[in-house]
Design a protein around this motif. Structure first.
Motif, short mmCIF file in Angstrom:
data_model
loop_
_atom_site.label_atom_id
_atom_site.label_comp_id
_atom_site.label_asym_id
_atom_site.label_seq_id
_atom_site.Cartn_x
_atom_site.Cartn_y
_atom_site.Cartn_z
N ALA A 75 46.33 69.56 21.83
CA ALA A 75 47.71 69.43 22.29
C ALA A 75 47.76 69.34 23.81
CB ALA A 75 48.53 70.62 21.80
N SER A 76 48.53 68.38 24.32
CA SER A 76 48.77 68.26 25.75
C SER A 76 49.94 69.15 26.13
CB SER A 76 49.07 66.80 26.12
OG SER A 76 49.50 66.71 27.46
N ARG A 77 49.88 69.73 27.31
CA ARG A 77 50.98 70.55 27.81
C ARG A 77 51.93 69.75 28.70
NH1 ARG A 77 50.07 76.14 27.49
NH2 ARG A 77 48.01 76.71 26.68
N THR A 78 51.54 68.52 29.06
CA THR A 78 52.34 67.74 30.01
C THR A 78 52.86 66.42 29.44
OG1 THR A 78 50.33 66.68 30.88
CG2 THR A 78 51.10 68.70 31.99
N HIS A 79 52.08 65.79 28.58
CA HIS A 79 52.40 64.46 28.08
C HIS A 79 52.63 64.49 26.57
CE1 HIS A 79 50.79 63.39 31.97
NE2 HIS A 79 51.00 62.09 31.76
N LEU A 80 53.73 63.88 26.14
CA LEU A 80 53.97 63.76 24.70
C LEU A 80 54.34 62.33 24.36
CD1 LEU A 80 57.46 65.04 23.55
CD2 LEU A 80 56.93 64.63 25.95
N VAL A 81 54.16 61.99 23.08
CA VAL A 81 54.63 60.71 22.56
C VAL A 81 56.03 60.93 21.99
CG1 VAL A 81 54.29 58.94 20.79
CG2 VAL A 81 52.32 59.84 22.04
N LEU A 82 56.96 60.05 22.38
CA LEU A 82 58.35 60.16 21.95
C LEU A 82 58.73 58.88 21.21
CD1 LEU A 82 60.91 61.95 22.12
CD2 LEU A 82 61.51 60.68 24.20
N ILE A 83 59.16 59.03 19.96
CA ILE A 83 59.47 57.88 19.11
C ILE A 83 60.96 57.90 18.74
CG2 ILE A 83 58.91 56.65 16.98
CD1 ILE A 83 56.21 58.03 16.96
N PRO A 84 61.79 57.09 19.39
CA PRO A 84 63.18 56.97 18.94
C PRO A 84 63.20 56.14 17.66
CG PRO A 84 62.77 55.48 20.77
CD PRO A 84 61.51 56.27 20.58
N SER A 85 63.98 56.57 16.68
CA SER A 85 63.89 55.93 15.37
C SER A 85 65.27 55.76 14.74
CB SER A 85 63.00 56.76 14.45
OG SER A 85 62.86 56.16 13.18
N TYR A 86 65.60 54.50 14.42
CA TYR A 86 66.85 54.21 13.72
C TYR A 86 66.57 53.24 12.57
CZ TYR A 86 71.39 52.26 12.56
OH TYR A 86 72.50 51.83 11.87
N ASN A 87 66.74 53.70 11.35
CA ASN A 87 66.54 52.89 10.15
C ASN A 87 65.30 52.00 10.23
OD1 ASN A 87 68.85 54.04 9.13
ND2 ASN A 87 70.12 52.20 9.26
N PRO A 88 64.12 52.60 10.42
CA PRO A 88 62.91 51.80 10.63
C PRO A 88 62.26 51.31 9.34
CG PRO A 88 62.35 54.10 10.72
CD PRO A 88 63.86 54.04 10.52
N GLY A 89 62.67 51.85 8.19
CA GLY A 89 62.02 51.49 6.95
C GLY A 89 60.72 52.27 6.76
N PRO A 90 60.02 52.02 5.64
CA PRO A 90 58.83 52.81 5.31
C PRO A 90 57.71 52.73 6.34
CG PRO A 90 59.60 51.58 3.40
CD PRO A 90 60.38 51.09 4.57
N LYS A 91 57.69 51.66 7.16
CA LYS A 91 56.60 51.51 8.12
C LYS A 91 56.55 52.65 9.14
CE LYS A 91 55.23 47.39 8.75
NZ LYS A 91 53.83 47.53 8.25
N VAL A 92 57.64 53.40 9.28
CA VAL A 92 57.65 54.50 10.23
C VAL A 92 56.59 55.54 9.91
CG1 VAL A 92 59.39 55.90 9.01
CG2 VAL A 92 59.14 56.10 11.49
N ARG A 93 56.28 55.69 8.63
CA ARG A 93 55.26 56.68 8.27
C ARG A 93 53.90 56.29 8.82
NH1 ARG A 93 57.35 57.42 2.06
NH2 ARG A 93 57.40 55.15 2.25
N ASP A 94 53.55 55.00 8.73
CA ASP A 94 52.29 54.53 9.30
C ASP A 94 52.29 54.66 10.82
OD1 ASP A 94 51.40 53.82 6.74
OD2 ASP A 94 52.18 51.77 6.92
N THR A 95 53.45 54.35 11.42
CA THR A 95 53.56 54.43 12.88
C THR A 95 53.32 55.85 13.37
OG1 THR A 95 55.16 52.61 12.92
CG2 THR A 95 55.10 54.05 14.84
N VAL A 96 53.98 56.81 12.74
CA VAL A 96 53.84 58.21 13.15
C VAL A 96 52.44 58.72 12.88
CG1 VAL A 96 54.66 60.55 12.71
CG2 VAL A 96 56.30 58.68 12.91
#
Length: 265
Positions: free
Chosen positions: A14-35
């Motif tokens: 785990a990083s203490r300074t940098h994170l990945v941020l994913i805004p998500s609106y109705n992305p469909g099932p592909k969001v699971r692969d993305t995450v």
């Protein structure tokens, strides 16, 4: 083929300074692969659900319940990409994070490059790290040509500050200056977020680092989802660049001095 998540034993620390941020609106099932792909390469990953109604909120909550490195934040109604990012970075700042890599939830962005972009940000924490898209043959031609126009305006509005691409949302932002420019005005909340963020951060003196990044447009048969509306979103971009050009004219003396001031002064 979707990218498989790495085994838990090889998950990144785990990083203490940098994170990945994913805004998500109705992305469909592909969001699971993305995450899953993002989590295989970075910890932590946060998803901001922007009022989704396609069932993806439940899928993501289930994933987060089994993964300490994944957090899901939810907005009650759709407010736009920029609003979702602002919600995420304000919470991240409260918890001590300094940088956020934004990643679209639809699978178009190259999750495998997350470590390289984070490394570039860690080496230059004062900078924004911008992805410059490398398009495949499947990319809609009208979208490719349209972004060239936006890029031309963005570089005019910043006196050529080095914005490699104004629209590509795969990038690392320093949180403090981004939150500051967003709180300072009421725009940057929807599709106008990415280009206006790049321009306003350049105005604030944040340098740009540009790194190439492949982008993939998926067909509906492949699970691709697009919320781009040609007339609506191009009208929004036209209004945005009109505003930014007026702001550029007011800032021109200061921007010119910063750009061409004598060395050592």
């Amino acid at each position: 083929m979707p990218e498989a998540a790495a085994p838990a034993s090889s998950a990144p620390a785990a990083s203490r300074t940098h994170l990945v941020l994913i805004p998500s609106y109705n992305p469909g099932p592909k969001v699971r692969d993305t995450v899953a792909a993002a989590r295989a390469r970075w910890n932590p990953v946060w998803v901001v659900i922007d009022g989704s109604t396609d069932g993806s909120a439940a899928w993501l909550q289930d994933m987060a319940a089994q993964d300490e490195g994944l957090r899901v934040l939810a907005l009650p109604a759709n407010q736009g990409k920029g609003a979702a990012v602002l919600h995420g970075i304000e919470q991240a700042a409260r918890e001590g994070f300094t940088h956020a890599l934004t990643l679209d939830s639809d699978g178009q962005h190259p999750a495998h490059l997350i470590p390289a972009f984070m490394q570039a940000s860690q080496a230059r924490p004062d900078a924004m790290v911008l992805g410059v898209p490398q398009f495949g043959a499947e990319a809609p031609r009208i979208r490719v040509l349209g972004r060239k126009i936006s890029n031309g305006w963005a570089n005019l509005e910043t006196l050529g500050a080095g914005i490699g691409d104004s629209l590509f949302g795969f990038r690392v932002y320093p949180i403090a200056p981004l939150a500051r420019v967003m709180r300072g005005q009421r725009f940057m909340r929807r599709f106008d977020f990415d280009p206006e963020a790049a321009v306003r951060l350049a105005w604030a003196g944040v340098p740009a680092i540009n790194l190439p990044a492949p982008v993939r447009y998926f067909t509906p048969e492949e699970g691709g989802v697009s919320h781009f509306k040609y007339l609506r979103d191009n009208a929004l971009l036209t209004w945005m660049h009109t505003r930014l050009f007026l702001g550029f004219a007011l800032r021109l003396p200061r921007l010119a001095w910063r750009r061409w001031r004598p060395a050592g002064r």
